[in-house]
Design a protein around this motif. Structure first.
Motif, PDB file in Angstrom:
ATOM      1  N   ALA A 119      25.634  50.584   7.130  1.00 16.23           N
ATOM      2  CA  ALA A 119      24.919  49.292   6.760  1.00 16.23           C
ATOM      3  C   ALA A 119      25.553  48.242   6.331  1.00 16.23           C
ATOM      4  CB  ALA A 119      23.713  49.957   5.720  1.00 16.23           C
ATOM      5  N   PHE A 120      26.088  47.419   7.372  1.00 11.12           N
ATOM      6  CA  PHE A 120      26.878  46.194   6.913  1.00 11.12           C
ATOM      7  C   PHE A 120      26.449  45.178   7.865  1.00 11.12           C
ATOM      8  CE2 PHE A 120      30.330  43.624   8.142  1.00 11.12           C
ATOM      9  CZ  PHE A 120      30.580  42.904   6.636  1.00 11.12           C
ATOM     10  N   VAL A 121      25.940  43.849   7.540  1.00 11.00           N
ATOM     11  CA  VAL A 121      25.943  42.725   8.390  1.00 11.00           C
ATOM     12  C   VAL A 121      26.338  41.387   7.844  1.00 11.00           C
ATOM     13  CG1 VAL A 121      23.764  43.728   9.752  1.00 11.00           C
ATOM     14  CG2 VAL A 121      23.504  42.200   7.384  1.00 11.00           C
ATOM     15  N   SER A 122      27.054  40.645   8.617  1.00  3.29           N
ATOM     16  CA  SER A 122      27.370  39.552   8.244  1.00  3.29           C
ATOM     17  C   SER A 122      27.026  38.331   9.132  1.00  3.29           C
ATOM     18  CB  SER A 122      29.091  39.638   8.133  1.00  3.29           C
ATOM     19  OG  SER A 122      29.643  38.316   7.586  1.00  3.29           O
ATOM     20  N   THR A 123      26.451  37.165   8.778  1.00  3.69           N
ATOM     21  CA  THR A 123      26.016  36.142   9.451  1.00  3.69           C
ATOM     22  C   THR A 123      26.042  34.939   8.860  1.00  3.69           C
ATOM     23  OG1 THR A 123      24.115  35.678  10.701  1.00  3.69           O
ATOM     24  CG2 THR A 123      23.409  36.521   8.710  1.00  3.69           C
ATOM     25  N   ARG A 124      25.521  33.991   9.425  1.00  5.16           N
ATOM     26  CA  ARG A 124      25.423  32.497   8.820  1.00  5.16           C
ATOM     27  C   ARG A 124      24.056  32.018   9.087  1.00  5.16           C
ATOM     28  NH1 ARG A 124      30.364  30.093   7.827  1.00  5.16           N
ATOM     29  NH2 ARG A 124      32.174  31.265   8.609  1.00  5.16           N
ATOM     30  N   LEU A 125      23.402  31.509   8.076  1.00  2.00           N
ATOM     31  CA  LEU A 125      21.888  31.005   8.072  1.00  2.00           C
ATOM     32  C   LEU A 125      21.797  29.512   7.723  1.00  2.00           C
ATOM     33  CD1 LEU A 125      20.416  33.668   5.542  1.00  2.00           C
ATOM     34  CD2 LEU A 125      20.624  33.714   7.920  1.00  2.00           C
ATOM     35  N   LYS A 126      20.782  28.997   8.380  1.00  2.00           N
ATOM     36  CA  LYS A 126      20.664  27.719   8.080  1.00  2.00           C
ATOM     37  C   LYS A 126      19.711  27.590   6.963  1.00  2.00           C
ATOM     38  CE  LYS A 126      19.300  23.511  10.494  1.00  2.00           C
ATOM     39  NZ  LYS A 126      19.093  22.625  11.897  1.00  2.00           N
ATOM     40  N   MET A 127      19.731  26.946   5.854  1.00  2.00           N
ATOM     41  CA  MET A 127      19.084  26.578   4.765  1.00  2.00           C
ATOM     42  C   MET A 127      18.600  25.076   4.543  1.00  2.00           C
ATOM     43  SD  MET A 127      21.037  28.952   1.978  1.00  2.00           S
ATOM     44  CE  MET A 127      19.567  28.760   0.749  1.00  2.00           C
ATOM     45  N   ALA A 128      17.253  24.801   4.581  1.00  2.00           N
ATOM     46  CA  ALA A 128      16.792  23.535   4.731  1.00  2.00           C
ATOM     47  C   ALA A 128      17.023  22.998   3.211  1.00  2.00           C
ATOM     48  CB  ALA A 128      15.368  23.526   4.921  1.00  2.00           C
ATOM     49  N   GLU A 129      17.033  23.570   2.272  1.00  2.00           N
ATOM     50  CA  GLU A 129      17.158  22.904   0.981  1.00  2.00           C
ATOM     51  C   GLU A 129      17.648  24.294  -0.011  1.00  2.00           C
ATOM     52  OE1 GLU A 129      12.860  23.007  -1.065  1.00  2.00           O
ATOM     53  OE2 GLU A 129      12.838  22.253   0.896  1.00  2.00           O
ATOM     54  N   SER A 130      18.090  24.092  -1.233  1.00  5.38           N
ATOM     55  CA  SER A 130      18.148  24.954  -2.351  1.00  5.38           C
ATOM     56  C   SER A 130      17.012  25.898  -2.275  1.00  5.38           C
ATOM     57  CB  SER A 130      18.340  24.390  -3.646  1.00  5.38           C
ATOM     58  OG  SER A 130      19.415  23.416  -3.499  1.00  5.38           O
ATOM     59  N   SER A 131      17.403  27.360  -2.378  1.00  2.00           N
ATOM     60  CA  SER A 131      16.448  28.185  -2.217  1.00  2.00           C
ATOM     61  C   SER A 131      16.942  29.721  -2.702  1.00  2.00           C
ATOM     62  CB  SER A 131      15.938  28.270  -0.961  1.00  2.00           C
ATOM     63  OG  SER A 131      14.913  29.272  -0.667  1.00  2.00           O
ATOM     64  N   THR A 132      16.011  30.458  -2.707  1.00  2.00           N
ATOM     65  CA  THR A 132      16.491  31.866  -3.075  1.00  2.00           C
ATOM     66  C   THR A 132      16.445  32.528  -1.556  1.00  2.00           C
ATOM     67  OG1 THR A 132      15.405  31.907  -5.310  1.00  2.00           O
ATOM     68  CG2 THR A 132      15.907  34.245  -4.324  1.00  2.00           C
ATOM     69  N   VAL A 133      17.594  33.421  -1.353  1.00  2.00           N
ATOM     70  CA  VAL A 133      17.751  34.077  -0.205  1.00  2.00           C
ATOM     71  C   VAL A 133      17.369  35.558  -0.637  1.00  2.00           C
ATOM     72  CG1 VAL A 133      19.349  34.911   1.589  1.00  2.00           C
ATOM     73  CG2 VAL A 133      19.485  32.665   0.888  1.00  2.00           C
ATOM     74  N   HIS A 134      16.683  36.218   0.561  1.00  2.00           N
ATOM     75  CA  HIS A 134      16.034  37.793   0.038  1.00  2.00           C
ATOM     76  C   HIS A 134      16.818  38.497   1.093  1.00  2.00           C
ATOM     77  CE1 HIS A 134      13.183  36.286  -2.838  1.00  2.00           C
ATOM     78  NE2 HIS A 134      13.254  35.457  -2.053  1.00  2.00           N
ATOM     79  N   ALA A 135      17.379  39.671   0.891  1.00  2.00           N
ATOM     80  CA  ALA A 135      17.870  40.686   1.726  1.00  2.00           C
ATOM     81  C   ALA A 135      16.612  41.822   1.683  1.00  2.00           C
ATOM     82  CB  ALA A 135      19.229  41.141   1.781  1.00  2.00           C
ATOM     83  N   LEU A 136      16.133  42.127   2.690  1.00  2.00           N
ATOM     84  CA  LEU A 136      15.423  43.475   2.574  1.00  2.00           C
ATOM     85  C   LEU A 136      15.806  44.444   3.651  1.00  2.00           C
ATOM     86  CD1 LEU A 136      12.334  44.541   2.145  1.00  2.00           C
ATOM     87  CD2 LEU A 136      11.649  43.492   4.097  1.00  2.00           C
ATOM     88  N   VAL A 137      15.915  45.592   3.130  1.00  2.00           N
ATOM     89  CA  VAL A 137      16.404  46.726   3.701  1.00  2.00           C
ATOM     90  C   VAL A 137      15.491  47.808   3.777  1.00  2.00           C
ATOM     91  CG1 VAL A 137      18.321  48.469   3.709  1.00  2.00           C
ATOM     92  CG2 VAL A 137      18.913  46.114   2.881  1.00  2.00           C
ATOM     93  N   ARG A 138      15.302  48.504   5.046  1.00  2.00           N
ATOM     94  CA  ARG A 138      14.418  49.663   5.123  1.00  2.00           C
ATOM     95  C   ARG A 138      15.686  50.839   5.291  1.00  2.00           C
ATOM     96  NH1 ARG A 138      11.483  49.041  10.121  1.00  2.00           N
ATOM     97  NH2 ARG A 138      10.030  47.928   9.129  1.00  2.00           N
ATOM     98  N   ALA A 139      15.260  51.826   4.607  1.00  2.00           N
ATOM     99  CA  ALA A 139      16.241  53.078   4.437  1.00  2.00           C
ATOM    100  C   ALA A 139      15.282  54.088   4.522  1.00  2.00           C
ATOM    101  CB  ALA A 139      16.996  52.952   3.380  1.00  2.00           C
ATOM    102  N   GLU A 140      16.137  55.263   4.567  1.00  2.00           N
ATOM    103  CA  GLU A 140      15.010  56.856   4.149  1.00  2.00           C
ATOM    104  C   GLU A 140      14.155  56.602   3.099  1.00  2.00           C
ATOM    105  OE1 GLU A 140      17.666  60.098   4.396  1.00  2.00           O
ATOM    106  OE2 GLU A 140      18.229  59.669   6.545  1.00  2.00           O
ATOM    107  N   GLY A 141      14.883  56.214   1.861  1.00  2.00           N
ATOM    108  CA  GLY A 141      13.908  56.257   0.612  1.00  2.00           C
ATOM    109  C   GLY A 141      13.177  54.948   0.515  1.00  2.00           C
ATOM    110  N   GLY A 142      12.712  54.432   1.462  1.00  2.00           N
ATOM    111  CA  GLY A 142      11.947  53.150   1.282  1.00  2.00           C
ATOM    112  C   GLY A 142      12.529  51.792   1.513  1.00  2.00           C
TER     113      GLY A 142
END
Length: 159
Positions: A119-142
């Protein structure tokens, strides 16, 4: 030449559907589940607000805690290429999604992980402005969520 954003999203969804098709053919994912997954991604990518995109991915009520590590800069000088890494030791991770709260289209990336994948990903995102970035992970436990505020500097100076 300028390409509309929705065209690149269609290509992404098409590629994702093809990848899910391979999982179906390999017997790792039933066909009806693959179709439901593509429909959820389509709705999430089409959403223009953060809560709608999160809801489309089934992420409402995701547990926020220390189970998911979201690494990225505190300050990004160039909002067009902001690097992020998501890692977790949770067992059975099947999906990692990155959402940028104040982007016009909040869902920035979705990764499906086949069984047994680290469970590892690395990428670059485009951000229009200052913001909070969220990482959502689906795993066995929810579902699990990590957040990281990022300040984007416009034009190379604080704005």
């Amino acid at each position: 030449m300028y390409k509309p954003m929705h065209a690149s999203r269609r290509r992404l969804l098409s590629s994702a559907a093809q990848a899910l098709g391979l999982f179906v053919l390999a017997g790792a994912l039933p066909g009806h589940e693959a179709r439901a997954q593509v429909d959820a991604w389509d709705a999430a990518f089409a959403s223009r607000d953060f809560k709608g995109a999160l809801r489309a991915l089934g992420g409402e009520g995701a547990e926020a805690g220390g189970q998911v590590q979201l690494d990225g800069p505190d300050v990004a000088e160039n909002g067009a290429v902001v690097p992020f890494t998501v890692t977790t030791a949770l067992p059975g991770v099947s999906l990692i999604a990155l959402l940028v709260e104040h982007n016009p289209g909040p869902l920035a990336a979705v990764f499906t992980l086949p069984p047994g994948t680290e469970a590892f990903v690395s990428t670059r995102l485009k951000m229009a402005e200052s913001s909070t970035v969220h990482a959502l992970v689906r795993a066995e436990g929810g579902l699990f969520l990590a957040r990281r505020p990022v300040r984007v500097i416009q034009g190379g100076c604080a704005g």
